[in-house]
Design an enzyme around this catalytic site. Sequence first.
Site, PDB file in Angstrom:
ATOM      1  N   ASP A  86     -12.723  -5.266  10.970  1.00 36.24           N
ATOM      2  CA  ASP A  86     -13.232  -6.617  10.573  1.00 36.24           C
ATOM      3  C   ASP A  86     -14.250  -7.176  11.476  1.00 36.24           C
ATOM      4  OD1 ASP A  86     -11.834  -8.646  12.902  1.00 36.24           O
ATOM      5  OD2 ASP A  86     -10.671  -6.923  12.790  1.00 36.24           O
ATOM      6  N   SER A  87     -15.157  -7.699  10.823  1.00 39.79           N
ATOM      7  CA  SER A  87     -16.327  -8.295  11.392  1.00 39.79           C
ATOM      8  C   SER A  87     -17.265  -7.338  12.027  1.00 39.79           C
ATOM      9  CB  SER A  87     -16.086  -9.416  12.739  1.00 39.79           C
ATOM     10  OG  SER A  87     -16.934 -10.463  13.020  1.00 39.79           O
ATOM     11  N   ALA A  88     -17.365  -7.408  13.594  1.00 38.88           N
ATOM     12  CA  ALA A  88     -17.924  -6.399  14.316  1.00 38.88           C
ATOM     13  C   ALA A  88     -17.350  -5.008  13.947  1.00 38.88           C
ATOM     14  CB  ALA A  88     -18.026  -6.491  15.596  1.00 38.88           C
TER      15      ALA A  88
END
Length: 364
Positions: free
Chosen positions: A183-185
């Site tokens: 998720d995300s980074a």
Amino acid sequence: MPKTILQGSWSHRCRSALTLWATTIDVLARRIIAKPLVSGWSVPFEIATLFYRKQFNHAFRLPTLAEGRAYFDSLYTIAEPDLPVQMQASTSPEPRGDWFIPDRPNSSKTILYFHGGGYAFYPIVSRHFTRLLAHKLQIPIFAVDYRLTPEHPHPAQQEDALEAYRYLLKRGIPAQDIVLAGDSAGGHLVLMTLVSLRQAGLPQPSLALALSPWTDIGRRGASQFGYDRYDMVQGYQTLQYGQWLKGNGLWSDDQLSPIAQDLRHLAPIYIQAGGKEILVDMIRDFAQEAHKQGAGIRLDVWPDMTHEFHAYGRTLPQSEQAIAALRTAIQWTKGGVFEPAEETELNGLDSAFGKAQRKDIKAV
């Protein structure tokens, strides 16, 4: 019932508790005289979004990042506590990380998971989200505790990701039974790892799942700053994360951005995003670029949702729908490709995802 945890120093606890109280009062008062920030948001979701935004903003203002990390962890909520998932820390000489073993695993797959946090944070709540995924998907997960920036800039995270992938292969888990997810980074690391695996001559996993992935470490899209008023993550933070990732090296934004990579001959990619998150424009751009290069990719966008809305579990219908779609995507992998294999266009999995679709999900 969701569970709220207070921990750490008294000063951090007190400030976090006051921030939550003030945010709650503000949201309730505003709803009495006006409207919700977004019409589809519940009261708890709006409170949580604005609270975590304030927490991140204050963490960035503290004198050291170590103190910022401690502050962010001082108050957090677990959507579904006490799930029947066993957590086991890896032991030397294994890569740093944790195994999350569900009580009734029902798949031959293993997920290699990369957490979010801009490469600079590994919040405690992220571990609880990984536990939630292991339970909902009933698949064992190895979550990599990769080195963080700014102490360890690129390529430290990429090296840790490749080490973890090799570790799973050495354990006898074939590539076709590995699913990369993050998720995300962590979504950024998923996409960059696919490219690194190809460059290293290693086999691709069966599938890559990227939740609200960071696809360009520079400036891209109006939403990056235009949706600051909706999202818990802010545009200025993404630019700081990018600088920390580059460190003092000679890396350019393009070199460290998934959207600028050669995306041919990679595992199928399934991306989920929120229509109100700051990264949604760059995510859409990435999906279009990957499609143009011939990659097998699907993007689903939940129009009213924010960054990493998946973590709310059963307390948010959209979160449950998104995780159900992840489960369906994994079920549709066989031998490293989506079935039917020829359906690799952006919307090519509509029939395959069938029952997982909801009217508030749109393929982009």
